[in-house]
Design a protein around this motif. Structure first.
Motif, mmCIF file in Angstrom:
data_model
loop_
_atom_site.group_PDB
_atom_site.id
_atom_site.type_symbol
_atom_site.label_atom_id
_atom_site.label_comp_id
_atom_site.label_asym_id
_atom_site.label_seq_id
_atom_site.Cartn_x
_atom_site.Cartn_y
_atom_site.Cartn_z
ATOM 1 N N LEU A 13 18.297 4.347 -15.465
ATOM 2 C CA LEU A 13 18.349 4.743 -16.875
ATOM 3 C C LEU A 13 17.706 6.115 -17.079
ATOM 4 O O LEU A 13 18.284 6.987 -17.739
ATOM 5 C CB LEU A 13 17.669 3.697 -17.760
ATOM 6 N N ALA A 14 16.540 6.319 -16.498
ATOM 7 C CA ALA A 14 15.868 7.614 -16.631
ATOM 8 C C ALA A 14 16.697 8.722 -15.974
ATOM 9 O O ALA A 14 16.791 9.834 -16.508
ATOM 10 C CB ALA A 14 14.470 7.557 -16.025
ATOM 11 N N LEU A 15 17.308 8.433 -14.849
ATOM 12 C CA LEU A 15 18.158 9.403 -14.171
ATOM 13 C C LEU A 15 19.350 9.779 -15.040
ATOM 14 O O LEU A 15 19.701 10.950 -15.177
ATOM 15 C CB LEU A 15 18.629 8.849 -12.824
ATOM 16 N N TRP A 16 19.956 8.790 -15.675
ATOM 17 C CA TRP A 16 21.086 9.043 -16.554
ATOM 18 C C TRP A 16 20.670 9.957 -17.717
ATOM 19 O O TRP A 16 21.380 10.911 -18.045
ATOM 20 C CB TRP A 16 21.650 7.725 -17.082
ATOM 21 N N VAL A 17 19.517 9.675 -18.305
ATOM 22 C CA VAL A 17 19.036 10.511 -19.414
ATOM 23 C C VAL A 17 18.778 11.934 -18.928
ATOM 24 O O VAL A 17 19.189 12.905 -19.573
ATOM 25 C CB VAL A 17 17.773 9.916 -20.069
ATOM 26 N N VAL A 18 18.110 12.081 -17.786
ATOM 27 C CA VAL A 18 17.813 13.417 -17.251
ATOM 28 C C VAL A 18 19.107 14.173 -16.971
ATOM 29 O O VAL A 18 19.207 15.374 -17.231
ATOM 30 C CB VAL A 18 16.931 13.327 -15.985
ATOM 31 N N GLU A 19 20.121 13.476 -16.469
ATOM 32 C CA GLU A 19 21.389 14.140 -16.136
ATOM 33 C C GLU A 19 22.256 14.440 -17.352
ATOM 34 O O GLU A 19 22.851 15.513 -17.440
ATOM 35 C CB GLU A 19 22.205 13.265 -15.185
ATOM 36 N N LYS A 20 22.359 13.509 -18.267
ATOM 37 C CA LYS A 20 23.307 13.644 -19.381
ATOM 38 C C LYS A 20 22.688 14.125 -20.687
ATOM 39 O O LYS A 20 23.353 14.793 -21.479
ATOM 40 C CB LYS A 20 24.020 12.302 -19.629
ATOM 41 N N HIS A 21 21.446 13.743 -20.934
ATOM 42 C CA HIS A 21 20.791 14.078 -22.204
ATOM 43 C C HIS A 21 19.330 14.469 -21.969
ATOM 44 O O HIS A 21 18.421 13.819 -22.507
ATOM 45 C CB HIS A 21 20.861 12.893 -23.162
ATOM 46 N N PRO A 22 19.066 15.513 -21.177
ATOM 47 C CA PRO A 22 17.677 15.839 -20.811
ATOM 48 C C PRO A 22 16.774 16.143 -22.007
ATOM 49 O O PRO A 22 15.560 15.964 -21.926
ATOM 50 C CB PRO A 22 17.824 17.051 -19.895
#
Length: 148
Positions: A29-38
């Motif tokens: 989840l954190a990776l997705w946020v960093v990649e898509k919505h930093p």
């Protein structure tokens, strides 16, 4: 595990593929946020907290499965081991991976460019290696017939 004709395959699954999947899932989840919505993360601390929470939740679920399904009547020493050492392992490895996420996030803001997974890859690999080494130690202790 011991005495199995597929011992080598099982050891690789437990020391390489299992840790790889677990470490990715704990920070997914954190990776997705960093990649898509930093921009949703305002600080490195938020990233660390999110990854630590992922490690804790994973450890709790894993312990509930191990101590209630896989091992019907676990000895108290195993229960204590799983709720201390195993929780620390999962949270510690998640924090190592979080350092990679923080590096990706910081680079994105510094460069004002798209996130680069390569910026955090070393930390992800270290988390997998630490987790795999722990699993390898557990296998070695099982071969030695060590009981917690």
């Amino acid at each position: 595990l011991i005495g199995s004709p597929q011992l080598g395959f099982q050891v690789v699954m437990i020391t390489v593929f299992g840790p790889l999947v677990e470490e990715i899932m704990k920070i997914a989840l954190a990776l997705w946020v960093v990649e898509k919505h930093p921009y949703l993360f305002r600080s490195r601390g938020q990233i660390a907290l999110c990854a630590l929470a992922g490690g804790l939740v994973f450890a709790v679920i894993e312990n509930l499965i191990y101590l209630n399904i896989y091992i019907p009547d676990p000895p108290a020493s195993l229960v204590q081991w799983r709720w201390t050492i195993c929780v620390a392992l999962h949270m510690g490895c998640s924090f190592i991976a979080a350092m990679g996420l923080m590096r990706i996030w910081s680079g994105t803001h510094r460069r004002r460019a798209r996130p680069r997974m390569a910026d955090g890859a070393t930390y992800f690999i270290v988390a997998v290696v630490v987790h795999g080494a722990y699993n390898g130690l557990c296998i070695a202790l099982e071969f030695l017939d060590y009981h917690f």
